[in-house]
Motif scaffolding. Structure first.
Motif, mmCIF file in Angstrom:
data_model
loop_
_atom_site.group_PDB
_atom_site.id
_atom_site.type_symbol
_atom_site.label_atom_id
_atom_site.label_comp_id
_atom_site.label_asym_id
_atom_site.label_seq_id
_atom_site.Cartn_x
_atom_site.Cartn_y
_atom_site.Cartn_z
ATOM 1 N N GLU A 1 7.284 17.437 4.619
ATOM 2 C CA GLU A 1 7.467 15.987 4.546
ATOM 3 C C GLU A 1 8.924 15.634 4.276
ATOM 4 O OE1 GLU A 1 4.751 13.751 2.199
ATOM 5 O OE2 GLU A 1 3.183 15.298 2.205
ATOM 6 N N MET A 2 9.224 14.366 4.446
ATOM 7 C CA MET A 2 10.476 13.801 3.966
ATOM 8 C C MET A 2 10.161 12.854 2.818
ATOM 9 S SD MET A 2 12.839 13.145 7.326
ATOM 10 C CE MET A 2 14.307 12.936 6.281
ATOM 11 N N GLY A 3 11.075 12.789 1.858
ATOM 12 C CA GLY A 3 10.939 11.877 0.733
ATOM 13 C C GLY A 3 11.885 10.706 0.897
ATOM 14 N N VAL A 4 11.472 9.550 0.420
ATOM 15 C CA VAL A 4 12.267 8.323 0.510
ATOM 16 C C VAL A 4 12.457 7.778 -0.898
ATOM 17 C CG1 VAL A 4 12.427 6.010 1.508
ATOM 18 C CG2 VAL A 4 11.241 7.836 2.766
ATOM 19 N N TRP A 5 13.709 7.678 -1.348
ATOM 20 C CA TRP A 5 14.022 7.163 -2.677
ATOM 21 C C TRP A 5 14.205 5.652 -2.608
ATOM 22 C CZ3 TRP A 5 14.144 9.782 -7.286
ATOM 23 C CH2 TRP A 5 14.144 11.180 -7.215
ATOM 24 N N THR B 1 6.489 10.774 3.333
ATOM 25 C CA THR B 1 6.081 10.363 4.678
ATOM 26 C C THR B 1 4.684 10.856 5.020
ATOM 27 O OG1 THR B 1 7.046 12.368 5.646
ATOM 28 C CG2 THR B 1 8.445 10.400 5.535
ATOM 29 N N GLY B 2 4.202 11.867 4.318
ATOM 30 C CA GLY B 2 3.049 12.609 4.781
ATOM 31 C C GLY B 2 3.534 13.725 5.695
ATOM 32 N N THR B 3 2.659 14.666 5.983
ATOM 33 C CA THR B 3 3.044 15.847 6.767
ATOM 34 C C THR B 3 3.511 15.450 8.160
ATOM 35 O OG1 THR B 3 1.383 17.111 5.568
ATOM 36 C CG2 THR B 3 2.298 18.113 7.546
ATOM 37 N N ILE B 4 4.698 15.935 8.517
ATOM 38 C CA ILE B 4 5.268 15.659 9.834
ATOM 39 C C ILE B 4 5.016 16.872 10.721
ATOM 40 C CG2 ILE B 4 7.336 15.083 11.134
ATOM 41 C CD1 ILE B 4 8.481 13.854 8.572
ATOM 42 N N SER B 5 4.182 16.711 11.718
ATOM 43 C CA SER B 5 3.843 17.779 12.649
ATOM 44 C C SER B 5 4.188 17.360 14.072
ATOM 45 C CB SER B 5 2.347 18.126 12.573
ATOM 46 O OG SER B 5 2.041 18.811 11.383
ATOM 47 N N ALA B 6 4.142 18.327 14.966
ATOM 48 C CA ALA B 6 4.368 18.082 16.385
ATOM 49 C C ALA B 6 3.055 18.262 17.135
ATOM 50 C CB ALA B 6 5.426 19.051 16.908
ATOM 51 N N PRO B 7 2.993 17.821 18.377
ATOM 52 C CA PRO B 7 1.764 18.032 19.140
ATOM 53 C C PRO B 7 1.544 19.490 19.521
ATOM 54 C CG PRO B 7 3.435 16.960 20.491
ATOM 55 C CD PRO B 7 3.961 16.979 19.092
#
Length: 433
Positions: free
Chosen positions: A207-211, A364-370
């Motif tokens: 994931e990415m974090g957003v401050w 963001t939640g888990t960022i995956s690709a197709p």
């Protein structure tokens, strides 16, 4: 000035007198991320990563080398003061730091304020008041959903509303803090009743974090066009998950003990200003998908709301380290694999009047690709444990074992621009107590 405005601090020809910053793959002078560090035997203070050094902002402020209006934020023992700055002040500080680190005539007074990064400890940048984890990685949602609902992987609300849940901020730790395998209640498929035992299906989530920077008052929604004013920076996030605990406990209220035992973040906060050259258009929605409701739609956000960032996950097992083998790459893919933008996450979060506060963290939640090469969790890579991964040592993994170390990295790149990074989000699994 728009929040994606590019200025002289992004110039690819700009070079710092800090030799290690030249051609540095993560922390050139075009980046300048903020963090909380402590030199050996000293108390924590705010710093800026530059090459393989850390610039002490407290010392810089005490020497009168930053504007007086910014000195207090630079002198704190947490990055919260920096996060709370309005975007124009943050831009001013960025310009001052860039000039000090590039002007050779300033080197004699600034160089003594640099510390070797490998001789310093890095800490959680600020006290995280609240943590909310979203679910905007649509390919992850599809990949997981297919394991349980092959004919209808996405629930009806997914394409209408940014899905999220409130997590536990007290268990978020910076990179390199070991993760204790959690115990919990789970129900093995062959058992008639649940057991209380260490998780057997421990997983990572890319994931990415957003401050959050300046907050909003309770009851005052954040318009989508102003959401960027409330974002102070980005980091990497591993929201560790005990899949077996989660499968048993999540109905009807959602994630609980399976997710709140530990989350790992990278310790450096990369600012929106540093990422300005890497803003790209949000990928268009597939034909037939609903358009966002008006409170979630902004033309500028659609034109600039995604990030040209490549994410990677590596795994290092105990056997690999003993054999002198490098970490094995599990996946890599772009951060543009997000169905909702970060601004839409912020606007939706506050749309009911929820008050975001400085230092809050959003995931963001888990960022995956197709495709499999970009899957963001072992749950996807192993198809729920059915097809374990083969590792260079001959080992296999369906889920994480004790001694396994997960390393998440990322880089932002664009033609004609200097590539910048986020630092490592790394942690090793320790046995359950």
């Amino acid at each position: 000035m728009n929040w994606w405005t590019i200025d002289e601090t992004h110039d690819a020809t700009r070079m710092s007198w800090v030799e290690s910053a030249r051609d540095h793959t993560e922390f050139p002078v075009q980046n300048l991320p903020f963090g909380l560090f402590s030199p050996a035997g000293a108390t924590p203070r705010v710093g800026v990563a530059i090459g393989d050094r850390i610039l002490d902002l407290r010392a810089l402020a005490q020497a009168g080398l930053v504007p007086q209006s910014l000195a207090a934020a630079c002198g704190e023992d947490t990055v919260a003061g920096i996060l709370a700055l309005p975007a124009p002040d943050r831009r001013t500080l960025r310009r001052v730091l860039s000039d000090l680190l590039c002007a050779h005539d300033r080197r004699p007074e600034v160089e003594p304020m640099l510390h070797a990064a490998d001789a310093c400890a890095l800490h959680l940048p600020a006290r995280i008041g609240d943590y909310t984890d979203f679910y905007v990685g649509i390919h992850h949602a599809n990949n997981i959903g297919r394991q349980f609902r092959p004919d209808n992987p996405l629930l009806p609300n997914y394409k209408h509303v940014p899905i999220g849940y409130h997590g536990r901020s007290s268990s978020i730790r910076p990179s390199d803090v070991p993760v204790l395998r959690p115990r919990g209640q789970r129900k093995p498929p062959e058992a008639d009743t649940p057991v209380f035992a260490p998780s057997a299906r421990l997983d990572y989530e890319l994931e990415m974090g957003v401050w959050i920077g300046p907050g909003n008052e309770l009851g005052a929604p954040v318009p989508i066009a102003q959401a960027a004013d409330h974002i102070a920076g980005f980091c990497l996030l591993n929201d560790w998950s005990a899949r077996d605990l989660q499968a048993w406990e999540y109905q009807p209220l959602g994630p609980f003990l399976a997710k709140n035992f530990h989350s790992t973040i990278s310790p450096w906060i990369v600012t929106p200003e540093a990422l300005a050259p890497f803003r790209v258009a949000q990928p268009p929605r597939p034909e037939g998908d609903p358009q966002p409701l008006p409170y979630l739609f902004d033309a500028d956000d659609q034109a600039h709301g995604a990030l040209a960032v490549t994410l990677e996950v590596h795994l290092s097992t105990q056997a690999m380290r003993e054999a002198g083998l490098p970490p094995h790459r599990l996946s890599h893919g772009p951060a543009t694999n997000m169905y909702w933008t970060v601004n839409q996450m912020v606007a939706h979060h506050a749309s009911n009047g929820c008050n975001l506060t400085t230092g809050d963290l959003l995931g963001t939640g888990t960022i995956s690709a197709p495709e499999r090469s970009g899957f963001g969790s072992l749950m996807e890579l192993s198809q729920g444990g059915k097809t374990p991964l083969d590792l260079p040592t001959g080992e296999t993994r369906a889920f994480l074992e004790d001694g396994d170390e997960v390393i998440i990295t990322a880089s932002a790149s664009a033609e004609g621009r200097v590539t910048i990074g986020f630092g490592e989000c790394r942690a090793r699994i320790s046995p359950a107590r």
